[in-house]
Design a protein around this motif. Structure first.
Motif, PDB file in Angstrom:
ATOM      1  N   TRP A 128       0.832  -1.204   0.000  1.00 46.76           N
ATOM      2  CA  TRP A 128       0.000   0.000   0.000  1.00 46.76           C
ATOM      3  C   TRP A 128       0.870   1.259   0.000  1.00 46.76           C
ATOM      4  O   TRP A 128       0.566   2.228  -0.693  1.00 46.76           O
ATOM      5  N   LYS A 129       1.932   1.223   0.788  1.00 49.29           N
ATOM      6  CA  LYS A 129       2.863   2.359   0.835  1.00 49.29           C
ATOM      7  C   LYS A 129       3.453   2.604  -0.534  1.00 49.29           C
ATOM      8  O   LYS A 129       3.493   3.739  -1.019  1.00 49.29           O
ATOM      9  N   THR A 130       3.901   1.540  -1.180  1.00 50.17           N
ATOM     10  CA  THR A 130       4.520   1.673  -2.499  1.00 50.17           C
ATOM     11  C   THR A 130       3.526   2.218  -3.516  1.00 50.17           C
ATOM     12  O   THR A 130       3.861   3.096  -4.311  1.00 50.17           O
ATOM     13  N   THR A 131       2.296   1.727  -3.476  1.00 51.86           N
ATOM     14  CA  THR A 131       1.279   2.208  -4.418  1.00 51.86           C
ATOM     15  C   THR A 131       1.014   3.695  -4.221  1.00 51.86           C
ATOM     16  O   THR A 131       1.037   4.472  -5.186  1.00 51.86           O
ATOM     17  N   ALA A 132       0.775   4.111  -2.983  1.00 51.69           N
ATOM     18  CA  ALA A 132       0.530   5.532  -2.707  1.00 51.69           C
ATOM     19  C   ALA A 132       1.733   6.380  -3.088  1.00 51.69           C
ATOM     20  O   ALA A 132       1.598   7.458  -3.680  1.00 51.69           O
ATOM     21  N   GLN A 133       2.911   5.884  -2.780  1.00 46.61           N
ATOM     22  CA  GLN A 133       4.152   6.603  -3.068  1.00 46.61           C
ATOM     23  C   GLN A 133       4.349   6.771  -4.574  1.00 46.61           C
ATOM     24  O   GLN A 133       4.651   7.879  -5.046  1.00 46.61           O
ATOM     25  N   MET A 134       4.175   5.705  -5.327  1.00 53.40           N
ATOM     26  CA  MET A 134       4.377   5.781  -6.779  1.00 53.40           C
ATOM     27  C   MET A 134       3.354   6.706  -7.433  1.00 53.40           C
ATOM     28  O   MET A 134       3.706   7.515  -8.293  1.00 53.40           O
ATOM     29  N   LEU A 135       2.096   6.608  -7.017  1.00 53.83           N
ATOM     30  CA  LEU A 135       1.072   7.498  -7.584  1.00 53.83           C
ATOM     31  C   LEU A 135       1.365   8.957  -7.237  1.00 53.83           C
ATOM     32  O   LEU A 135       1.215   9.851  -8.084  1.00 53.83           O
ATOM     33  N   ALA A 136       1.798   9.194  -6.008  1.00 48.90           N
ATOM     34  CA  ALA A 136       2.156  10.559  -5.601  1.00 48.90           C
ATOM     35  C   ALA A 136       3.306  11.095  -6.445  1.00 48.90           C
ATOM     36  O   ALA A 136       3.255  12.225  -6.946  1.00 48.90           O
ATOM     37  N   LEU A 137       4.321  10.271  -6.618  1.00 50.76           N
ATOM     38  CA  LEU A 137       5.491  10.723  -7.373  1.00 50.76           C
ATOM     39  C   LEU A 137       5.147  10.959  -8.847  1.00 50.76           C
ATOM     40  O   LEU A 137       5.602  11.939  -9.446  1.00 50.76           O
ATOM     41  N   ILE A 138       4.324  10.092  -9.414  1.00 52.49           N
ATOM     42  CA  ILE A 138       3.901  10.298 -10.807  1.00 52.49           C
ATOM     43  C   ILE A 138       3.168  11.634 -10.939  1.00 52.49           C
ATOM     44  O   ILE A 138       3.443  12.411 -11.851  1.00 52.49           O
ATOM     45  N   GLY A 139       2.253  11.896 -10.018  1.00 52.53           N
ATOM     46  CA  GLY A 139       1.511  13.156 -10.061  1.00 52.53           C
ATOM     47  C   GLY A 139       2.395  14.374  -9.885  1.00 52.53           C
ATOM     48  O   GLY A 139       2.250  15.373 -10.601  1.00 52.53           O
ATOM     49  N   LEU A 140       3.336  14.295  -8.950  1.00 49.04           N
ATOM     50  CA  LEU A 140       4.228  15.429  -8.709  1.00 49.04           C
ATOM     51  C   LEU A 140       5.222  15.627  -9.850  1.00 49.04           C
ATOM     52  O   LEU A 140       5.558  16.764 -10.195  1.00 49.04           O
ATOM     53  N   ILE A 141       5.686  14.543 -10.421  1.00 45.94           N
ATOM     54  CA  ILE A 141       6.617  14.649 -11.557  1.00 45.94           C
ATOM     55  C   ILE A 141       5.906  15.243 -12.768  1.00 45.94           C
ATOM     56  O   ILE A 141       6.450  16.093 -13.467  1.00 45.94           O
ATOM     57  N   SER A 142       4.675  14.801 -13.018  1.00 47.86           N
ATOM     58  CA  SER A 142       3.954  15.241 -14.220  1.00 47.86           C
ATOM     59  C   SER A 142       3.652  16.732 -14.196  1.00 47.86           C
ATOM     60  O   SER A 142       3.629  17.372 -15.235  1.00 47.86           O
ATOM     61  N   HIS A 143       3.433  17.248 -12.995  1.00 48.81           N
ATOM     62  CA  HIS A 143       3.074  18.667 -12.850  1.00 48.81           C
ATOM     63  C   HIS A 143       1.931  19.000 -13.813  1.00 48.81           C
ATOM     64  O   HIS A 143       1.908  20.053 -14.440  1.00 48.81           O
ATOM     65  N   PHE A 144       0.976  18.060 -13.919  1.00 45.22           N
ATOM     66  CA  PHE A 144      -0.067  18.111 -14.947  1.00 45.22           C
ATOM     67  C   PHE A 144      -1.031  19.278 -14.755  1.00 45.22           C
ATOM     68  O   PHE A 144      -1.235  20.079 -15.649  1.00 45.22           O
ATOM     69  N   ASN A 145      -1.653  19.336 -13.596  1.00 46.19           N
ATOM     70  CA  ASN A 145      -2.529  20.470 -13.272  1.00 46.19           C
ATOM     71  C   ASN A 145      -2.648  20.554 -11.754  1.00 46.19           C
ATOM     72  O   ASN A 145      -2.171  19.678 -11.036  1.00 46.19           O
ATOM     73  N   ASP A 146      -3.288  21.612 -11.278  1.00 46.36           N
ATOM     74  CA  ASP A 146      -3.361  21.830  -9.831  1.00 46.36           C
ATOM     75  C   ASP A 146      -4.072  20.697  -9.099  1.00 46.36           C
ATOM     76  O   ASP A 146      -3.649  20.288  -8.019  1.00 46.36           O
ATOM     77  N   PHE A 147      -5.153  20.173  -9.660  1.00 45.43           N
ATOM     78  CA  PHE A 147      -5.875  19.085  -9.013  1.00 45.43           C
ATOM     79  C   PHE A 147      -4.973  17.868  -8.823  1.00 45.43           C
ATOM     80  O   PHE A 147      -4.923  17.281  -7.739  1.00 45.43           O
ATOM     81  N   ILE A 148      -4.257  17.486  -9.877  1.00 42.03           N
ATOM     82  CA  ILE A 148      -3.352  16.325  -9.810  1.00 42.03           C
ATOM     83  C   ILE A 148      -2.252  16.591  -8.791  1.00 42.03           C
ATOM     84  O   ILE A 148      -1.893  15.701  -8.007  1.00 42.03           O
ATOM     85  N   ILE A 149      -1.735  17.792  -8.761  1.00 40.84           N
ATOM     86  CA  ILE A 149      -0.657  18.119  -7.819  1.00 40.84           C
ATOM     87  C   ILE A 149      -1.170  18.036  -6.374  1.00 40.84           C
ATOM     88  O   ILE A 149      -0.515  17.451  -5.510  1.00 40.84           O
TER      89      ILE A 149
END
Length: 186
Positions: A128-149
Motif C-alpha cells: 500500500w505504501k509503495t502504491t501511494a508513493q508511486m502514484l504521488a510521485l507520478i503526479g508530482l513529476i507530471s506537474h499536470f494540473n493543480d488538481f493532480i498536484i
C-alpha cells in the motif's frame, strides 16, 4: 539469472536516467514525459515480482536487485522533486521516506546476518505504501494540473504515514530479535 523478471528489473534501472533527462529537458511536455517513464518503471516494479512468483523465476539476483532498483528509482524522483518544488511540504516527506528506506535496508541486512531475514519480509502495508508513493510521485513529476498536484501531495502524505507505520512494524519485529540475541550472548 537471465529471467523475464530480472530483465524487467534491469529495464527499470535503465529507465532512471531516461526519466531524469526527460524531466530536465527544456520543452513543454518534458515533465509529463518524465512522469510517463516513471510510471513505466513503477509498472515494471509490480510485474517483475508478480512474474517471478507466477513463473517460478525467483532468483537471488532478483531478490538483491529488485529492492535496489525500487530505492534508487524512488530516491531519484524525490531528489528532483525536492529541488523543483523547493518547499518543506515535499522536503520533509522526502527525508522521512529516504531515511526509512536506508534504515529498513540496514535492518534487513542485519536480520539476514542473524538468520532472520524472513521475519522482515515485505508485508501488505508495504504494498500500500509503495502504491501511494508511486502514484504521488507520478503526479508530482507530471506537474499536470493543480488538481493532480494536490492529489499527489495528499498521496505523498499518505505514503509517508504508511512509511512510518511500516517502519514501526519492522522495528518491533527486529527489536524482539535484537533483545533475544543480546540475552543469548549474556
Amino acid at each position: 539469472m537471465l529471467t523475464v523478471p530480472n530483465i524487467l528489473t534491469v529495464f527499470r534501472i535503465a529507465l532512471i536516467p531516461v526519466f531524469l533527462v526527460c524531466y530536465y529537458l527544456p520543452w513543454e511536455h518534458a515533465m509529463f514525459t518524465a512522469a510517463v517513464f516513471f510510471w513505466l518503471a513503477a509498472v515494471t516494479d509490480y510485474f517483475d515480482g508478480y512474474l517471478a512468483r507466477r513463473l517460478g523465476q525467483e532468483t537471488a539476483f532478483g531478490a538483491f536487485l529488485d529492492p535496489v532498483a525500487d530505492k534508487v528509482t524512488v530516491c531519484a524522483a524525490l531528489i528532483i522533486l525536492v529541488d523543483f518544488y523547493n518547499t518543506l511540504w515535499i522536503t520533509i516527506p522526502a527525508i522521512i521516506i529516504i531515511s526509512r528506506e536506508i534504515l529498513i535496508s540496514a535492518l534487513r541486512e542485519w536480520m539476514a546476518e542473524a538468520g532472520k531475514r524472513s521475519e522482515v519480509a515485505v508485508a501488505n502495508i508495504g504494498k500500500w505504501k509503495t502504491t501511494a508513493q508511486m502514484l504521488a510521485l507520478i503526479g508530482l513529476i507530471s506537474h499536470f494540473n493543480d488538481f493532480i498536484i494536490y492529489l499527489a501531495y495528499l498521496l505523498l502524505y499518505i505514503a509517508t504515514a504508511l512509511t512510518l507505520w511500516s517502519m514501526v512494524i519492522y522495528l518491533k519485529v527486529a527489536w524482539k530479535q535484537i533483545v533475544a540475541i543480546d540475552s543469548v550472548k549474556k
